[in-house]
Motif scaffolding. Structure first.
Motif, PDB file in Angstrom:
ATOM      1  N   TYR A  98       0.876  -1.167   0.000  1.00 55.92           N
ATOM      2  CA  TYR A  98       0.000   0.000   0.000  1.00 55.92           C
ATOM      3  C   TYR A  98       0.907   1.208   0.000  1.00 55.92           C
ATOM      4  O   TYR A  98       1.616   1.477   0.967  1.00 55.92           O
ATOM      5  CB  TYR A  98      -0.911  -0.014   1.228  1.00 55.92           C
ATOM      6  CG  TYR A  98      -1.924   1.108   1.251  1.00 55.92           C
ATOM      7  CD1 TYR A  98      -3.059   1.049   0.453  1.00 55.92           C
ATOM      8  CD2 TYR A  98      -1.730   2.224   2.062  1.00 55.92           C
ATOM      9  CE1 TYR A  98      -3.983   2.081   0.459  1.00 55.92           C
ATOM     10  CE2 TYR A  98      -2.651   3.257   2.076  1.00 55.92           C
ATOM     11  CZ  TYR A  98      -3.779   3.184   1.270  1.00 55.92           C
ATOM     12  OH  TYR A  98      -4.691   4.215   1.271  1.00 55.92           O
TER      13      TYR A  98
ATOM     14  N   THR B 175       9.126  -5.951   2.087  1.00 53.49           N
ATOM     15  CA  THR B 175       8.649  -7.333   1.996  1.00 53.49           C
ATOM     16  C   THR B 175       9.414  -8.111   0.937  1.00 53.49           C
ATOM     17  O   THR B 175       9.792  -9.275   1.141  1.00 53.49           O
ATOM     18  CB  THR B 175       7.143  -7.355   1.669  1.00 53.49           C
ATOM     19  OG1 THR B 175       6.446  -6.587   2.648  1.00 53.49           O
ATOM     20  CG2 THR B 175       6.604  -8.773   1.667  1.00 53.49           C
TER      21      THR B 175
ATOM     22  N   VAL C 264       2.094   0.070   3.530  1.00 58.58           N
ATOM     23  CA  VAL C 264       2.626  -1.300   3.645  1.00 58.58           C
ATOM     24  C   VAL C 264       3.675  -1.407   2.555  1.00 58.58           C
ATOM     25  O   VAL C 264       3.337  -1.475   1.371  1.00 58.58           O
ATOM     26  CB  VAL C 264       1.525  -2.367   3.471  1.00 58.58           C
ATOM     27  CG1 VAL C 264       2.157  -3.766   3.511  1.00 58.58           C
ATOM     28  CG2 VAL C 264       0.458  -2.228   4.543  1.00 58.58           C
TER      29      VAL C 264
ATOM     30  N   CYS D 282       4.505 -12.154   2.915  1.00 61.03           N
ATOM     31  CA  CYS D 282       3.433 -11.189   2.655  1.00 61.03           C
ATOM     32  C   CYS D 282       2.467 -11.128   3.839  1.00 61.03           C
ATOM     33  O   CYS D 282       2.013 -10.044   4.233  1.00 61.03           O
ATOM     34  CB  CYS D 282       2.695 -11.553   1.369  1.00 61.03           C
ATOM     35  SG  CYS D 282       3.668 -11.270  -0.129  1.00 61.03           S
ATOM     36  N   ALA D 283       2.166 -12.284   4.410  1.00 62.51           N
ATOM     37  CA  ALA D 283       1.301 -12.299   5.585  1.00 62.51           C
ATOM     38  C   ALA D 283       1.966 -11.599   6.760  1.00 62.51           C
ATOM     39  O   ALA D 283       1.320 -10.843   7.509  1.00 62.51           O
ATOM     40  CB  ALA D 283       0.948 -13.734   5.943  1.00 62.51           C
ATOM     41  N   ALA D 284       3.279 -11.840   6.941  1.00 67.16           N
ATOM     42  CA  ALA D 284       3.999 -11.213   8.044  1.00 67.16           C
ATOM     43  C   ALA D 284       4.028  -9.698   7.916  1.00 67.16           C
ATOM     44  O   ALA D 284       4.063  -8.973   8.921  1.00 67.16           O
ATOM     45  CB  ALA D 284       5.427 -11.765   8.112  1.00 67.16           C
ATOM     46  N   SER D 285       4.023  -9.189   6.688  1.00 64.40           N
ATOM     47  CA  SER D 285       4.044  -7.743   6.451  1.00 64.40           C
ATOM     48  C   SER D 285       2.648  -7.123   6.440  1.00 64.40           C
ATOM     49  O   SER D 285       2.515  -5.921   6.238  1.00 64.40           O
ATOM     50  CB  SER D 285       4.742  -7.447   5.117  1.00 64.40           C
ATOM     51  OG  SER D 285       6.097  -7.829   5.152  1.00 64.40           O
ATOM     52  N   ASN D 286       1.624  -7.964   6.619  1.00 66.17           N
ATOM     53  CA  ASN D 286       0.238  -7.496   6.600  1.00 66.17           C
ATOM     54  C   ASN D 286      -0.122  -6.847   5.263  1.00 66.17           C
ATOM     55  O   ASN D 286      -0.772  -5.795   5.195  1.00 66.17           O
ATOM     56  CB  ASN D 286      -0.024  -6.504   7.737  1.00 66.17           C
ATOM     57  CG  ASN D 286      -1.512  -6.315   8.005  1.00 66.17           C
ATOM     58  OD1 ASN D 286      -2.320  -7.217   7.756  1.00 66.17           O
ATOM     59  ND2 ASN D 286      -1.889  -5.141   8.507  1.00 66.17           N
ATOM     60  N   CYS D 287       0.340  -7.507   4.182  1.00 65.53           N
ATOM     61  CA  CYS D 287       0.001  -7.008   2.842  1.00 65.53           C
ATOM     62  C   CYS D 287      -1.520  -7.034   2.654  1.00 65.53           C
ATOM     63  O   CYS D 287      -2.198  -7.954   3.130  1.00 65.53           O
ATOM     64  CB  CYS D 287       0.665  -7.859   1.775  1.00 65.53           C
ATOM     65  SG  CYS D 287       2.459  -7.642   1.692  1.00 65.53           S
ATOM     66  N   PRO D 288      -2.076  -6.055   1.962  1.00 67.90           N
ATOM     67  CA  PRO D 288      -3.535  -5.980   1.809  1.00 67.90           C
ATOM     68  C   PRO D 288      -4.116  -7.081   0.933  1.00 67.90           C
ATOM     69  O   PRO D 288      -5.320  -7.339   0.996  1.00 67.90           O
ATOM     70  CB  PRO D 288      -3.747  -4.610   1.174  1.00 67.90           C
ATOM     71  CG  PRO D 288      -2.465  -4.290   0.478  1.00 67.90           C
ATOM     72  CD  PRO D 288      -1.394  -4.891   1.344  1.00 67.90           C
TER      73      PRO D 288
ATOM     74  N   ASP E 162      -3.173 -11.099  -1.068  1.00 69.24           N
ATOM     75  CA  ASP E 162      -2.229 -12.200  -1.277  1.00 69.24           C
ATOM     76  C   ASP E 162      -1.380 -11.912  -2.509  1.00 69.24           C
ATOM     77  O   ASP E 162      -1.825 -11.233  -3.447  1.00 69.24           O
ATOM     78  CB  ASP E 162      -2.979 -13.513  -1.481  1.00 69.24           C
ATOM     79  CG  ASP E 162      -3.629 -14.028  -0.207  1.00 69.24           C
ATOM     80  OD1 ASP E 162      -3.176 -13.622   0.890  1.00 69.24           O
ATOM     81  OD2 ASP E 162      -4.586 -14.815  -0.319  1.00 69.24           O
TER      82      ASP E 162
END
Length: 422
Positions: A212, A228, A223, A299-305, A307
């Protein structure tokens, strides 16, 4: 006979006592050389090989083949029927690479950012010369000869495209498929596999990491996909170092990372281009599963908006040759070139899509052709660096020696397989 552009002698005949192959007739060598020089100076990328295909097709037609164009893209198929017997297929590749040439050759690429950095021009010229030899000596063999100019090998798509377009249904299923490949070995030598894969299984994938974007001064409101992506690149290295058995051979390379354009803007996305290679198909599958798991987890660890997008571009199995066909070809090469010029090939983590032709009982024969002159070895040693390998901007086969060897190697192998294949 001399190279028309360099003025240096072409080694159509070996020096006395050299153990080299029998002489390639001058006119055959001249035609193959002209083809090589033209192809090297006018390379075309995967999927755009129209000029290359036309030139190769014209050479085959001039030597007596019945030629079909535009098979599986720009593919060329030449057929020469010569009585009863087996069907053999000789394959060479049409495409070049998006690399700017830095060889300094008089016949260097005239296409900016594009060159034959993997020897496909030498493969085509060698097969063209071998076809001419075989067409001119039909009393020495019997059967059907297929010659295929394959598009899009560098993207690992061309073999599948040819097969999907009915290569075997339209022209006949071969008993054996043959190919050769340039390698940084002494020019005039050949190398055969000794039991393991000649080349690795390979896959290529693109990944888009969705972040983001925003202002570099307020990173807490973004983000950051660059962070990432960087974490992903570093963690991917553990696929080999911590998830692959030391006895397995696996290579994972992130060849491209693209994100943003300005230092004061956090971009929305980052893109990775990844290749994974392994000595076996199961090892490749394990490495790919681990790589995709890591991408998604980072990507999950970085809280990507969103997948990540993971797109598989190509995949090719390991190149395993047929033991009987390999033994036949190697013995023929040793008789032709002498034992000292035919050596073992330990395998390579390079990859190609030639294995796709070896399906449903079709056997494969494949060997490497050396391209490095003594002068090139000395220059590399003096500079304290390796000889420029395939895919280097400085890759420059010693055509004076490698081309006659490539012609003789392919013609010799084909004749012997016609005799021994039923």
């Amino acid at each position: 006979m001399t190279d028309a552009l360099t003025g240096e002698p072409l080694r159509a005949e070996p020096a006395a006592g050299s153990g080299g192959p029998a002489a390639v007739p001058r006119e055959t060598l001249r035609g193959a050389l002209e083809l090589y020089l033209e192809l090297h100076a006018h390379p075309e990328l995967s999927g755009a090989e129209s000029r290359t295909a036309a030139r190769f097709a014209a050479h085959l037609e001039g030597a007596g083949a019945t030629v079909t164009r535009d098979v599986g893209g720009h593919g060329v198929v030449g057929v020469l029927r010569n009585g009863p017997g087996p069907t053999l297929m000789l394959r060479a590749e049409l495409d070049a690479l998006p690399i700017g040439e830095r060889t300094g050759l008089a016949y260097a690429s005239t296409v900016p950012g594009t060159m034959h950095a993997c020897g496909h021009d030498l493969h085509l010229a060698s097969v063209a010369g071998a076809f001419t030899l075989l067409a001119d000596s039909r009393d020495t063999w019997s059967g059907t000869l297929l010659v295929v100019g394959q598009p899009a090998e560098e993207t690992l798509e061309g073999a599948g495209a040819l097969l999907a377009d009915g290569l075997y249904e339209r022209f006949g299923t071969p008993d054996v498929v043959l190919a050769q490949h340039t390698a940084p070995l002494p020019a005039g030598t050949l190398a055969h596999g000794v039991g393991g894969p000649m080349m690795a299984a390979s896959a290529a994938l693109d990944v888009v990491i969705h972040g983001y974007g925003g202002h570099a001064g307020t990173p807490q409101l973004t983000v950051d996909p660059v962070v990432t992506a960087a974490a992903t690149v570093m963690r991917l290295q553990t696929v080999v170092s911590r998830e692959t058995a030391p006895s397995d051979q696996v290579v994972l390379t992130v060849g491209s990372l693209r994100a943003g354009r300005l230092g004061n803007v956090v971009p929305d996305d980052a893109e990775l281009s990844i290749t994974v290679r392994a000595a076996s198909d199961p090892a490749l599958a394990r490495a790919l599963a681990a790589a995709e798991r890591i991408v998604r987890a980072e990507c999950a660890a970085s809280n990507c908006p969103r997948d990540p997008d993971v797109t598989y571009l190509s995949r090719s199995p390991a190149l395993l040759t047929d033991p009987a066909a390999t033994a036949t070809v190697r013995a023929a090469h040793e008789r032709e070139f002498g034992h000292r010029r035919v050596v073992d090939w330990p395998g390579s983590m390079a990859a190609e899509d030639f294995p796709r032709f070896a399906v449903d009982g079709v056997r494969a024969a494949y060997w490497m052709v050396g391209t490095v002159s003594p002068g090139q070895w000395r220059a590399a040693r003096a500079a304290g660096r390796p000889v420029p390998p395939n895919h280097s901007a400085e890759f420059a086969p010693d055509v004076r020696t490698a081309l006659p060897a490539g012609i003789a190697a392919m013609a010799t192998a084909t004749r012997q397989l016609f005799k021994e294949t039923g």
